[in-house]
Design an enzyme around this catalytic site. Sequence first.
Site, PDB file in Angstrom:
ATOM      1  N   GLU A   1       0.742  -1.116   0.039  1.00  0.00           N
ATOM      2  CA  GLU A   1      -0.013   0.138   0.053  1.00  0.00           C
ATOM      3  C   GLU A   1       0.884   1.161   0.032  1.00  0.00           C
ATOM      4  OE1 GLU A   1      -3.395   1.791   2.876  1.00  0.00           O
ATOM      5  OE2 GLU A   1      -1.799   0.615   3.771  1.00  0.00           O
TER       6      GLU A   1
ATOM      7  N   LYS B   1      -8.979   1.729  -2.438  1.00  0.00           N
ATOM      8  CA  LYS B   1      -9.504   1.242  -1.084  1.00  0.00           C
ATOM      9  C   LYS B   1     -10.692   1.527  -0.499  1.00  0.00           C
ATOM     10  CE  LYS B   1      -7.187   1.201   3.578  1.00  0.00           C
ATOM     11  NZ  LYS B   1      -6.022   1.599   4.329  1.00  0.00           N
TER      12      LYS B   1
ATOM     13  N   CYS C   1      -4.832  -3.148   3.118  1.00  0.00           N
ATOM     14  CA  CYS C   1      -4.531  -2.956   4.560  1.00  0.00           C
ATOM     15  C   CYS C   1      -5.855  -3.216   5.324  1.00  0.00           C
ATOM     16  CB  CYS C   1      -4.141  -1.508   4.870  1.00  0.00           C
ATOM     17  SG  CYS C   1      -3.414  -1.451   6.399  1.00  0.00           S
TER      18      CYS C   1
END
Length: 540
Positions: free
Chosen positions: A311, A368, A419
């Site tokens: 990320e 995300k 994440c």
Amino acid sequence: MQKKQNKKQGERLTALLPYLTALASGILMGLTVAPVGAWFLAWIALVPLWVLVVTLTKGKNQSPPAFLWGIGYHGVALSWITGIHPMTWLGVPWLPSLAITLFCWGFISLLGGVFVAIWAAVMVRIAGQKPWLRVLIGTAVWCGLESLWSAGPLWWSSLAYTQSPHNLVIVHLGQLSGPNTVTAAIVAVNGLIAEAYINRRDTKISSVSRQLLEVGEPQGRTGFSAPLRFINKYLVIATGLLITLHLIGFILYSRPITQVPEAALKVGIVQGNIPNRLLRSSEGFRRAQENYTNGYLTLADQGVDAVLTPEGALPIFQRNLMQTALVSAVKKKGVVAWIGAFGERGDSYTISLFTFNSKGEIVSRYDKSKLVPLGEYIPFEEILGGLVQRLSPLEAHQVPGSANQIFDTPFGRAIASICYESAFPEQFRRQAAMGGQFILSSSNDAHYSASMPFQHHAQDIMRAIETDRWSARATNTGYSAFVDPHGKTLWISRYNTYETHAETIYRRQTQTLYVRWSDWLTPLLLGLSVLGWFVQKVIN
């Protein structure tokens, strides 16, 4: 006088005992995850709270002991949050940094306390019901509350993750109905043990054995002993259920994994090990370019099919990616790369994972969708925005991606996760149901203490098992890893090191019951609870 003082002290201790017991048992549950990893405690750590809630006088308020259990569990399990302090590298002074850290830790712990207090309030209402009905309703309500909590933006510490990665056999129950299957198992076993303790004096011993015990018949002549008083059907059922559930998990765990050669995909991972305090600086960007480009070239020379980066590996916008040394290397070597960077959406930005094909062109992008509260988006922004906005490495406003994204790659459709999304099983289930054949998890856990990335790895293991998929996980500072569909870690990196590694994973199109039907167990348990309640009322 001394006797009165001793009596008062004894009364105070007696009054405090339920609260201390609840807190202690919650802390025991918190010790089941990293860094301690005492996973076996999960099967008994809820027992003291269950006994307290059922046996305490009805006139008393049962919420405070339960509230403390939730604080003990979530506070210990999520203590890694304190690793974000100090944030002086972000320009936040030491004292405000401490205040923000304590607020984050305290808020999630209190939220966990509220969750358990709601469960206890329901249990108090049914304390007079039959033990089997208490176990059924208690299990159903706990699973229902976890489902509600996980549907929101702030979620991590399900009871199910206490078993990962150490008890992979029981984690395989997640293939049936997701993590709530494991949670239901833990709550039900704890409830049955608690009911065995509550009803220990009501154990029915045959009249013959009771008479023999009362007259002091020698043990050797009768075969009976005093411990028989404490054996009852609930303890037997708890033992049987625990063994049966592990047998079911073992059957799922023992199934062979088909590894068709044409489905093979050799993936390389680069763990850049760039401290977050450097990400905003020119030096940090220089090191990121150097580490990820060199790592890519090393893996390309090893014959990998694709390379995965963490990320925000390159902390720049999409429009600037084409000028980087890493993309130039992709064009030169012709090996597909998944690069973590920032996407753009109007005046805002997204944390994104980009697919670069063999020509160095962007062919897909995943944004995300689950953002970290306070760290990546600001609840009550009008109040907290001026202070917390400084936690972002960019000046622009961060926004989440769509909840219904698909991530197509040159090797087929992938299940993408960035994440924090590892904690949300529905994200993975939906993408698997849409044809995702393997998992790509891209993370940056460098803000926190070492126990957090290990818990994160445990979450990814659960997602691999639930979806029956191979998983590649790239992180900035560790732990990067490769995991097979049975949750076995094929390789895991060291912590705070620069590393590259290649492993062969396999694309799969199987669908577990959970992928096909989602969480069907929780509605079933709730429905059975309602039915049991009405049946019991009719009988009474």
